[in-house]
Design an enzyme around this catalytic site. Structure first.
Site, short mmCIF file in Angstrom:
data_model
loop_
_atom_site.label_atom_id
_atom_site.label_comp_id
_atom_site.label_asym_id
_atom_site.label_seq_id
_atom_site.Cartn_x
_atom_site.Cartn_y
_atom_site.Cartn_z
N CYS A 66 0.92 -1.37 -0.05
CA CYS A 66 -0.04 -0.03 0.01
C CYS A 66 0.94 1.25 -0.03
O CYS A 66 2.08 0.99 -0.20
CB CYS A 66 -0.95 -0.06 1.09
SG CYS A 66 -0.49 0.31 2.77
N HIS A 99 13.90 -14.74 12.44
CA HIS A 99 13.71 -14.89 14.09
C HIS A 99 12.01 -14.76 14.42
O HIS A 99 11.81 -15.31 15.34
CB HIS A 99 14.31 -13.35 14.50
CG HIS A 99 15.75 -13.73 14.34
ND1 HIS A 99 16.62 -12.89 15.31
CD2 HIS A 99 16.67 -14.53 13.85
CE1 HIS A 99 17.93 -13.33 15.06
NE2 HIS A 99 18.11 -14.16 14.21
#
Length: 148
Positions: A66, A99
């Site tokens: 966006c 992670h």
């Protein structure tokens, strides 16, 4: 890899390039649009489509674009099981997967240039969750927060 992609009107031009890049790399895409950048529309609708595809395992990853990337990330993160990362650099893109086991990448088309955006997409898609104990523990805490 199966990847769900979508963009609102502001993200449309960049999304065209991202789709091209992913197809050339051999990925199978679910393209939720938009297919006409001249018609204003709403990023939450695209976040729901992409997030839903990831939730149901129709896609392994999602990419949302966006104007700033912020709205798409906020909307996608409201969906259970979606961990959307707003990334403006390649380090954050691969780190979010390695992670945090993020499964949706959000990019701001008015913030990040085309070549950097393509590098971010490549980094995100190529990265894998390390599965290290500390990362599994943290992701489990995030998942527990979804049940609050």
């Amino acid at each position: 890899m199966k990847i769900a992609v979508a963009a609102d009107h502001a993200g449309y031009p960049l999304n065209v390039r991202v789709i091209e890049e992913l197809r050339q790399a051999g990925h199978d895409l679910i393209d939720f649009g938009t297919h006409d950048g001249s018609i204003p529309d709403d990023y939450p609708d695209y976040a729901k489509s992409v997030g839903g595809a990831v939730q149901t395992n129709a896609a392994q990853l999602g990419i949302l674009i966006c104007g700033s990337g912020v709205g798409a990330a906020v909307a996608a993160n409201k969906l259970r099981g979606i961990r959307a990362a707003l990334c403006g650099d390649t380090y954050s893109a691969h780190q979010s997967r390695e992670h945090d086991d993020c499964n949706v990448l959000c990019i701001g088309s008015r913030v990040v240039g085309v070549e950097l955006a393509l590098d971010i997409v490549r980094s995100f898609v190529a990265a894998r969750f390390t599965g290290e104990e500390r990362h599994r523990r943290r992701v489990a805490k995030i998942e527990a927060m979804e049940r609050l």
